[in-house]
Enzyme design. Structure first.
Site, PDB file in Angstrom:
ATOM      1  N   HIS A 117       4.306 -58.139 -26.908  1.00  0.00           N
ATOM      2  CA  HIS A 117       3.765 -56.681 -27.270  1.00  0.00           C
ATOM      3  C   HIS A 117       2.045 -55.984 -26.877  1.00  0.00           C
ATOM      4  CE1 HIS A 117       8.221 -55.524 -29.223  1.00  0.00           C
ATOM      5  NE2 HIS A 117       7.737 -56.509 -29.266  1.00  0.00           N
TER       6      HIS A 117
ATOM      7  N   CYS B 154       9.053 -55.770 -24.360  1.00  0.00           N
ATOM      8  CA  CYS B 154      10.407 -56.600 -25.443  1.00  0.00           C
ATOM      9  C   CYS B 154      11.321 -56.042 -24.853  1.00  0.00           C
ATOM     10  CB  CYS B 154       9.395 -56.363 -26.894  1.00  0.00           C
ATOM     11  SG  CYS B 154      10.740 -58.487 -27.058  1.00  0.00           S
TER      12      CYS B 154
ATOM     13  N   GLU C 167       0.654 -53.930 -27.391  1.00  0.00           N
ATOM     14  CA  GLU C 167       0.483 -52.553 -28.287  1.00  0.00           C
ATOM     15  C   GLU C 167      -0.374 -53.222 -29.354  1.00  0.00           C
ATOM     16  OE1 GLU C 167       3.549 -53.411 -27.718  1.00  0.00           O
ATOM     17  OE2 GLU C 167       4.439 -53.142 -29.230  1.00  0.00           O
TER      18      GLU C 167
HETATM   19  N1  GLN Z   1      16.143 -57.258 -29.547  1.00  0.00           N
HETATM   20  C1  GLN Z   1      15.412 -58.431 -28.530  1.00  0.00           C
HETATM   21  C2  GLN Z   1      15.100 -59.878 -28.769  1.00  0.00           C
HETATM   22  O1  GLN Z   1      15.371 -60.076 -29.660  1.00  0.00           O
HETATM   23  C3  GLN Z   1      14.369 -57.738 -28.796  1.00  0.00           C
HETATM   24  C4  GLN Z   1      13.131 -57.701 -29.780  1.00  0.00           C
HETATM   25  C5  GLN Z   1      12.404 -56.406 -29.599  1.00  0.00           C
HETATM   26  O2  GLN Z   1      12.077 -55.809 -28.587  1.00  0.00           O
HETATM   27  N2  GLN Z   1      10.993 -56.458 -29.886  1.00  0.00           N
HETATM   28  O3  GLN Z   1      15.017 -60.503 -27.819  1.00  0.00           O
END
Ligand code: GLN
Length: 547
Positions: free
Chosen positions: A519, A380, A521
């Site tokens: 994600h 992310c 994970e």
């Molecule tokens: N802050 C970033 C976004 O909102 C990444 C979010 C995250 O890593 N879950 O896109």
């Protein structure tokens, strides 16, 4: 119709109620039953989505896009049953639903009260999906005696009365403190905790007593007598080397048998514990170890990255190596050389995160991994940082950055290679968002499909070109830079099905450098490690052999 098991805790918090619930779920599955696990949280936030990781640890996202308690992660990791929006509820959500109904006039002018209106709302929630499984395990967050948990305790008490006899049981977790001076385990706090529970009408059928020392038979009998619980339903919960030993350990203590006895299920189906024996074997019989750095912001609080840590352990289990995780605070080298902090690791992982603090350090971590050919997994925000690093240092865009940081500072400082997404497609409908609206639930959340480029590293790792992974973010890598960055060697190897949103990037001339917008994970299990984590650890082993 499902039988219900209500799990409560007493004496102190952090007793491992979530783990005990998850392990019991796994044991019931091992006996051939279907299960679903649920969490009822007494806090007043509508969901944990807007809570800081310092407050609440990780936010676990479900396929259907709910932002939930990290215990739902445990439930999934132990049972493999994908959690749903309807498996997590908080007082905040209950009250906001009740108040919405009141405003709509649904209560026909009645006075709205905790009993019956709030408790009815909780009971309705408990009923959802009860015809789908054999057992519904419902964990109440917090500790008995907490003021805000009272409506939940009252609701489960009523629920068990509404149901036919024998369809609900109560399991209570407590702590037996050890007094070194007298060399004794003390049962009084457990007695008081059960007394407290009984004073609100709940008599536990099973007691799980957490203890750092073996519980002598004499103490077990005493607990049974004073707490009015059968002695064979006083179950010891000892500390374990790995949480994944919990199903076997609780089975050895007789937990699943006690539960089936409490329901009067006889003869009990024999358990098949082969999966958990294999998991145990993979934890205890390892060959070698690897050192992985998690470069992030909330490094003081490991719970903030709970699922990542677990997924790395699963990756280790898949390769039969021990994974040593070190938390590296990226802020420390925001304005300094990253090398001294990152040298010596076999792999680097940059996890998700929010806000600008520490991001220059994360960008440096991506650069370090790219140049030194160290395996890199960017998740992310970790992917967004890898793309910004590529744009700045290889793509000749020195002021590349994320709109997130400009929004935060109120200044326009960056070329937004990562931009704020306002409209996207989910399945076959459009989702829209306005800036400046509510903070909660405004992200791209939950499961989305991605199409992988055939012949790419990720397609090889996944063994397919069609995947579905969970998301939780507001910002996206802008495809207008795709061609430019691909010319430098950064392949956009996973895209949303409509080709608009980059889902995965990978450096082609690197042994293992992958950034993912989702994600992975969240979907890893000890008995089914996520392919990206399994292969990341395999690459880390190769790096460790080069040194
Ligand atoms: N802050 C970033 C976004 O909102 C990444 C979010 C995250 O890593 N879950 O896109």
């Amino acid at each position: 119709m499902a039988r219900y098991i209500f799990i409560t805790g007493g004496v102190v918090s952090s007793l491992g109620k979530g783990l005990a619930s998850a392990a019991l779920g796994a044991l019931l599955q091992a006996r051939g039953y279907t299960v679903r696990l649920r969490k009822l949280d007494p806090y007043l936030n509508v969901d944990p989505g807007t809570m800081s990781p310092f407050e609440h640890g990780e936010v676990f996202v479900t396929d259907d896009g709910a932002e939930t308690d990290l215990d739902l992660g445990h439930y999934e990791r132990f049972t493999g049953v994908a959690a749903r929006n309807t498996d997590s509820i908080s007082s905040g959500r209950v009250y906001s639903t009740v108040l919405e109904k009141e405003r709509r006039g649904d209560y026909l002018g009645k006075t709205i009260q905790v009993i019956p209106h709030v408790t009815n709302e909780i009971k309705e929630f408990l009923h959802i999906g009860s015809d789908e499984v054999d057992f519904m395990l419902c964990e109440i967050g917090g500790t008995v005696g907490d003021i805000e948990a009272l409506p939940f305790f009252e609701a489960i008490r009523q629920f068990s009365q509404d149901k036919p006899r024998g369809e609900c049981i109560f399991m209570h977790l407590t702590l037996l403190p050890y007094l070194a001076a007298s060399g004794e385990l003390k049962t009084k706090p457990t007695q008081h905790s059960v007394k407290e529970l009984r004073s609100i009408g709940i008599a536990p059928d099973i007691l799980v007593c957490r203890s750092e020392h073996p519980i002598p038979d004499k103490e077990r009998a005493k607990i049974g007598l004073f707490c009015n619980v059968r002695v064979d339903s006083v179950i010891a919960g000892y500390d374990l080397k790995s949480i994944y030993e919990a199903p076997l350990a609780y089975h050895a203590q007789g937990l699943d048998q006690a539960v089936l006895d409490a329901f009067g299920i006889a003869p009990a189906p024999k358990p098949d514990l082969a999966v958990w024996k294999d998991v145990y074997d993979r934890i205890h019989n390892t060959d070698g170890e690897v050192n992985v750095a998690i470069v992030g912001k909330y490094t003081q609080l490991e719970d903030a990255y709970k699922s990542i840590k677990e997924a790395l352990i699963h990756g280790g289990m898949s390769n039969r190596v021990k994974v040593n995780v070190k938390w590296v605070d990226s802020e420390v080298f925001d304005d300094a050389d990253a090398a001294p902090h990152l040298e010596g690791f076999d792999a680097i992982l940059v996890p998700g995160g929010f806000g600008e603090r520490g991001t220059e350090g994360k960008i440096k971590a991506a650069e370090f991994a790219r140049l030194r050919k160290i395996p890199y997994l960017g998740i992310c925000l970790g992917m967004q940082m890898a793309v910004i690093e590529a744009a700045r240092n290889v793509g000749n865009m020195p002021d590349a950055g994320s709109e997130e940081f400009d929004h935060e500072s109120g200044k326009k400082r960056f070329t937004p290679v990562v931009y704020h997404l306002k409209e996207w497609v989910q399945g076959n409908h459009k989702v829209k968002r306005n800036q400046g609206g509510d903070k909660g639930g405004t992200m791209r959340l939950g499961a989305y499909d991605a199409a992988l480029t055939s012949g790419s590293k990720v397609a090889e790792i996944y063994g397919t070109t069609a995947i579905e992974e969970r998301h939780r973010h507001r910002y996206e890598v802008d495809i207008q830079y795709k061609d430019k960055l691909e010319k430098t060697g950064l392949l956009f190897s996973g895209m949303s099905p409509d080709g608009r949103l980059p889902e995965i990037v990978e450096w082609q001339d690197h042994p293992w450098f992958i950034g993912v917008q989702f994600h992975p994970e969240l979907k890893s299990k000890p008995f089914a490690p996520h392919p990206l984590f399994a292969d990341f650890i395999r690459a880390a082993i190769e790096t460790s052999r080069l040194v």
